[in-house]
Motif scaffolding. Structure first.
Motif, PDB file in Angstrom:
ATOM      1  N   CYS A 214       0.871  -1.181   0.000  1.00 55.00           N
ATOM      2  CA  CYS A 214       0.000   0.000   0.000  1.00 55.00           C
ATOM      3  C   CYS A 214       0.899   1.219   0.000  1.00 55.00           C
ATOM      4  O   CYS A 214       2.118   1.108   0.143  1.00 55.00           O
ATOM      5  CB  CYS A 214      -0.928   0.008   1.218  1.00 55.00           C
ATOM      6  N   GLY A 215       0.307   2.377  -0.137  1.00 58.06           N
ATOM      7  CA  GLY A 215       1.108   3.597  -0.200  1.00 58.06           C
ATOM      8  C   GLY A 215       1.983   3.792   1.015  1.00 58.06           C
ATOM      9  O   GLY A 215       3.151   4.205   0.901  1.00 58.06           O
ATOM     10  N   VAL A 216       1.455   3.512   2.192  1.00 56.02           N
ATOM     11  CA  VAL A 216       2.212   3.711   3.432  1.00 56.02           C
ATOM     12  C   VAL A 216       3.438   2.809   3.463  1.00 56.02           C
ATOM     13  O   VAL A 216       4.569   3.249   3.703  1.00 56.02           O
ATOM     14  CB  VAL A 216       1.322   3.447   4.657  1.00 56.02           C
ATOM     15  N   VAL A 217       3.235   1.517   3.229  1.00 53.95           N
ATOM     16  CA  VAL A 217       4.324   0.546   3.277  1.00 53.95           C
ATOM     17  C   VAL A 217       5.334   0.800   2.165  1.00 53.95           C
ATOM     18  O   VAL A 217       6.548   0.822   2.396  1.00 53.95           O
ATOM     19  CB  VAL A 217       3.772  -0.887   3.186  1.00 53.95           C
ATOM     20  N   ASN A 218       4.841   1.006   0.952  1.00 51.17           N
ATOM     21  CA  ASN A 218       5.745   1.186  -0.182  1.00 51.17           C
ATOM     22  C   ASN A 218       6.620   2.415  -0.020  1.00 51.17           C
ATOM     23  O   ASN A 218       7.826   2.382  -0.289  1.00 51.17           O
ATOM     24  CB  ASN A 218       4.944   1.291  -1.485  1.00 51.17           C
ATOM     25  N   ASN A 219       6.019   3.517   0.418  1.00 49.56           N
ATOM     26  CA  ASN A 219       6.787   4.747   0.600  1.00 49.56           C
ATOM     27  C   ASN A 219       7.827   4.584   1.698  1.00 49.56           C
ATOM     28  O   ASN A 219       8.977   5.021   1.548  1.00 49.56           O
ATOM     29  CB  ASN A 219       5.854   5.900   0.950  1.00 49.56           C
ATOM     30  N   ALA A 220       7.428   3.944   2.805  1.00 53.75           N
ATOM     31  CA  ALA A 220       8.379   3.732   3.902  1.00 53.75           C
ATOM     32  C   ALA A 220       9.559   2.882   3.444  1.00 53.75           C
ATOM     33  O   ALA A 220      10.717   3.180   3.748  1.00 53.75           O
ATOM     34  CB  ALA A 220       7.673   3.086   5.088  1.00 53.75           C
ATOM     35  N   LEU A 221       9.276   1.819   2.708  1.00 51.59           N
ATOM     36  CA  LEU A 221      10.354   0.953   2.233  1.00 51.59           C
ATOM     37  C   LEU A 221      11.283   1.689   1.277  1.00 51.59           C
ATOM     38  O   LEU A 221      12.508   1.503   1.318  1.00 51.59           O
ATOM     39  CB  LEU A 221       9.782  -0.288   1.557  1.00 51.59           C
ATOM     40  N   GLU A 222      10.720   2.500   0.400  1.00 51.63           N
ATOM     41  CA  GLU A 222      11.552   3.292  -0.515  1.00 51.63           C
ATOM     42  C   GLU A 222      12.536   4.156   0.260  1.00 51.63           C
ATOM     43  O   GLU A 222      13.731   4.222  -0.072  1.00 51.63           O
ATOM     44  CB  GLU A 222      10.665   4.187  -1.394  1.00 51.63           C
ATOM     45  N   LYS A 223      12.029   4.814   1.307  1.00 50.19           N
ATOM     46  CA  LYS A 223      12.894   5.684   2.096  1.00 50.19           C
ATOM     47  C   LYS A 223      13.964   4.873   2.834  1.00 50.19           C
ATOM     48  O   LYS A 223      15.119   5.295   2.945  1.00 50.19           O
ATOM     49  CB  LYS A 223      12.055   6.481   3.107  1.00 50.19           C
ATOM     50  N   ILE A 224      13.578   3.715   3.343  1.00 53.38           N
ATOM     51  CA  ILE A 224      14.508   2.892   4.108  1.00 53.38           C
ATOM     52  C   ILE A 224      15.627   2.359   3.227  1.00 53.38           C
ATOM     53  O   ILE A 224      16.812   2.477   3.563  1.00 53.38           O
ATOM     54  CB  ILE A 224      13.762   1.733   4.798  1.00 53.38           C
ATOM     55  N   ILE A 225      15.278   1.766   2.085  1.00 55.34           N
ATOM     56  CA  ILE A 225      16.315   1.125   1.265  1.00 55.34           C
ATOM     57  C   ILE A 225      17.213   2.136   0.577  1.00 55.34           C
ATOM     58  O   ILE A 225      18.338   1.819   0.190  1.00 55.34           O
ATOM     59  CB  ILE A 225      15.709   0.140   0.245  1.00 55.34           C
ATOM     60  N   ASP A 226      16.743   3.384   0.446  1.00 51.62           N
ATOM     61  CA  ASP A 226      17.598   4.444  -0.092  1.00 51.62           C
ATOM     62  C   ASP A 226      18.239   5.268   1.021  1.00 51.62           C
ATOM     63  O   ASP A 226      18.916   6.270   0.744  1.00 51.62           O
ATOM     64  CB  ASP A 226      16.795   5.358  -1.018  1.00 51.62           C
ATOM     65  N   ARG A 227      18.005   4.857   2.260  1.00 49.01           N
ATOM     66  CA  ARG A 227      18.606   5.470   3.446  1.00 49.01           C
ATOM     67  C   ARG A 227      18.297   6.958   3.536  1.00 49.01           C
ATOM     68  O   ARG A 227      19.120   7.779   3.921  1.00 49.01           O
ATOM     69  CB  ARG A 227      20.130   5.233   3.482  1.00 49.01           C
ATOM     70  N   GLN A 228      17.071   7.311   3.207  1.00 50.71           N
ATOM     71  CA  GLN A 228      16.622   8.704   3.284  1.00 50.71           C
ATOM     72  C   GLN A 228      15.901   8.899   4.605  1.00 50.71           C
ATOM     73  O   GLN A 228      14.684   8.715   4.699  1.00 50.71           O
ATOM     74  CB  GLN A 228      15.693   9.032   2.113  1.00 50.71           C
ATOM     75  N   PHE A 229      16.630   9.269   5.617  1.00 50.66           N
ATOM     76  CA  PHE A 229      16.087   9.313   6.969  1.00 50.66           C
ATOM     77  C   PHE A 229      15.832  10.723   7.497  1.00 50.66           C
ATOM     78  O   PHE A 229      15.326  10.886   8.598  1.00 50.66           O
ATOM     79  CB  PHE A 229      17.024   8.569   7.930  1.00 50.66           C
ATOM     80  N   GLU A 230      16.183  11.729   6.725  1.00 53.46           N
ATOM     81  CA  GLU A 230      15.929  13.113   7.133  1.00 53.46           C
ATOM     82  C   GLU A 230      15.499  13.928   5.921  1.00 53.46           C
ATOM     83  O   GLU A 230      15.858  13.624   4.782  1.00 53.46           O
ATOM     84  CB  GLU A 230      17.179  13.750   7.760  1.00 53.46           C
ATOM     85  N   GLY A 231      14.690  14.975   6.185  1.00 53.23           N
ATOM     86  CA  GLY A 231      14.337  15.919   5.140  1.00 53.23           C
ATOM     87  C   GLY A 231      13.341  15.415   4.117  1.00 53.23           C
ATOM     88  O   GLY A 231      13.258  15.972   3.017  1.00 53.23           O
ATOM     89  N   THR A 232      12.561  14.397   4.472  1.00 61.94           N
ATOM     90  CA  THR A 232      11.585  13.862   3.511  1.00 61.94           C
ATOM     91  C   THR A 232      10.187  14.425   3.731  1.00 61.94           C
ATOM     92  O   THR A 232       9.235  14.027   3.047  1.00 61.94           O
ATOM     93  CB  THR A 232      11.520  12.323   3.597  1.00 61.94           C
ATOM     94  N   GLY A 233      10.035  15.322   4.694  1.00 59.91           N
ATOM     95  CA  GLY A 233       8.739  15.924   4.950  1.00 59.91           C
ATOM     96  C   GLY A 233       7.858  15.143   5.900  1.00 59.91           C
ATOM     97  O   GLY A 233       6.655  15.418   5.983  1.00 59.91           O
ATOM     98  N   SER A 234       8.432  14.172   6.610  1.00 63.93           N
ATOM     99  CA  SER A 234       7.650  13.354   7.547  1.00 63.93           C
ATOM    100  C   SER A 234       8.406  13.251   8.873  1.00 63.93           C
ATOM    101  O   SER A 234       8.836  12.164   9.285  1.00 63.93           O
ATOM    102  CB  SER A 234       7.395  11.960   6.971  1.00 63.93           C
ATOM    103  N   HIS A 235       8.584  14.381   9.544  1.00 67.95           N
ATOM    104  CA  HIS A 235       9.392  14.409  10.758  1.00 67.95           C
ATOM    105  C   HIS A 235       8.788  13.537  11.843  1.00 67.95           C
ATOM    106  O   HIS A 235       7.576  13.501  12.046  1.00 67.95           O
ATOM    107  CB  HIS A 235       9.541  15.847  11.262  1.00 67.95           C
ATOM    108  N   ILE A 236       9.657  12.851  12.544  1.00 69.70           N
ATOM    109  CA  ILE A 236       9.217  11.888  13.556  1.00 69.70           C
ATOM    110  C   ILE A 236       8.427  12.553  14.686  1.00 69.70           C
ATOM    111  O   ILE A 236       7.552  11.921  15.295  1.00 69.70           O
ATOM    112  CB  ILE A 236      10.437  11.108  14.112  1.00 69.70           C
ATOM    113  N   ASN A 237       8.702  13.811  14.957  1.00 67.27           N
ATOM    114  CA  ASN A 237       7.970  14.495  16.035  1.00 67.27           C
ATOM    115  C   ASN A 237       6.462  14.514  15.770  1.00 67.27           C
ATOM    116  O   ASN A 237       5.666  14.425  16.706  1.00 67.27           O
ATOM    117  CB  ASN A 237       8.466  15.932  16.190  1.00 67.27           C
TER     118      ASN A 237
END
Length: 300
Positions: A214-237
């Motif tokens: 789904c969109g949530v899972v797919n987007n999260a995986l994309e960010k994880i495997i490309d190691r994009q952990f900051e500045g993606t517009g989805s701050h953990i706070n």
């Protein structure tokens, strides 16, 4: 043409302003961070010196700040919208806060001539910037009808979830309890794959075409495997705050939220270790425990 304002011009609020301007609405805005306020001019809007100026210049004001206390100050505080907007003005609360806080603020506006729509949103940074947010709108039907044009300018899906202020926030709390669990399960699955030596691209290909995709899972995986952990517009706070609201609602209503509680702990760990990270940073905390990282390609 209704004059619009936006208070809070971060990742989400800047998208609201951008799309209001694009739709032809005169739009002013303010953010406590000066650079964000100044950037509104580049979008075609009018930067203001404070929220009071936004209120005075607007018929409809979107409030997209972080906390219930900030919302209360923007609307009810000294120089707030209650003091500065003309009678007949409308506040559209798109920030996510506790339902009880929204109810209290709504009650304070009764009989003042200022009306309110309680409409938290979903869709994150891409939805805000693309004008495709989902809105969970609660308010008087006539007011929702009147404000439909300015809501349609920022949203692809407007759901009328009730007529009472606070009902929008309640629906959002239910949604966030689900999203928190989905995120956390994805983080754990990613770490499991990393430890097993499965390439991230393989996991993404399989997950995205499976019943779990789904969109949530797919987007999260994309960010994880490309190691994009900051500045993606989805701050953990933001997600951490939203989960505290979901948990508080569960406590208030006596509803056990087992998976949301587990997600809360995962996000707390991520926020503590990496306070500047985005949601996906939680994966790194789990990876550090197991001693493996998930990359798009397997390590050689």
């Amino acid at each position: 043409m209704m004059r619009c304002g936006v208070i809070g011009l971060g990742d989400m609020g800047s998208g609201l302003a951008k799309n209001l301007v694009k739709a032809g609405f005169p739009t002013s805005g303010f953010d406590l961070i000066p650079a964000r306020t100044a950037a509104l001019a580049d979008l075609g809007g009018t930067p203001m010196q404070n929220g009071a100026e936004v209120g005075a210049a607007s018929d409809v004001v979107y409030v997209m700040v972080m906390t219930g206390a900030e919302v209360r100050d923007v609307i009810l505080g000294k120089g707030g919208l209650l003091e500065t907007m003309a009678p007949g003005g409308t506040v559209i609360l798109t920030a996510t806060i506790k339902p009880a806080d929204a109810r209290e603020i709504g009650a304070a506006l009764n009989g003042t001539g200022l009306r309110m729509i309680d409409s938290p949103v979903s869709g994150g940074y891409p939805g805000a910037q693309g004008g495709t947010l989902t809105m969970m709108a609660a308010g008087a039907p006539d007011l929702l009808d009147a404000c439909a044009p300015v809501m349609e300018a920022v949203s692809a899906n407007i759901h009328r979830v009730g007529e009472v202020i606070g009902e929008g926030q309640t629906v959002k709390a239910c949604l966030q309890s689900l999203l928190g669990a989905m995120f956390s399960a994805t983080f754990e699955a990613a770490a499991l794959a990393a430890k097993a030596g499965v390439p991230g691209q393989v996991i993404l290909d399989v997950f995205s075409t499976s019943s779990g995709g789904c969109g949530v899972v797919n987007n999260a995986l994309e960010k994880i495997i490309d190691r994009q952990f900051e500045g993606t517009g989805s701050h953990i706070n933001t997600m951490h705050k939203d989960l505290t609201i979901s948990m508080a609602l569960g406590e208030e209503l006596g509803v056990p939220l087992h998976t949301a509680a587990a997600a809360m702990q995962i996000f707390t760990a991520g926020r503590t270790k990496y306070p500047n990270g985005d949601n996906w940073i939680c994966t790194r905390v789990i990876e550090e425990i197991v001693g493996a990282e998930l990359h798009r390609k397997a390590a050689k």
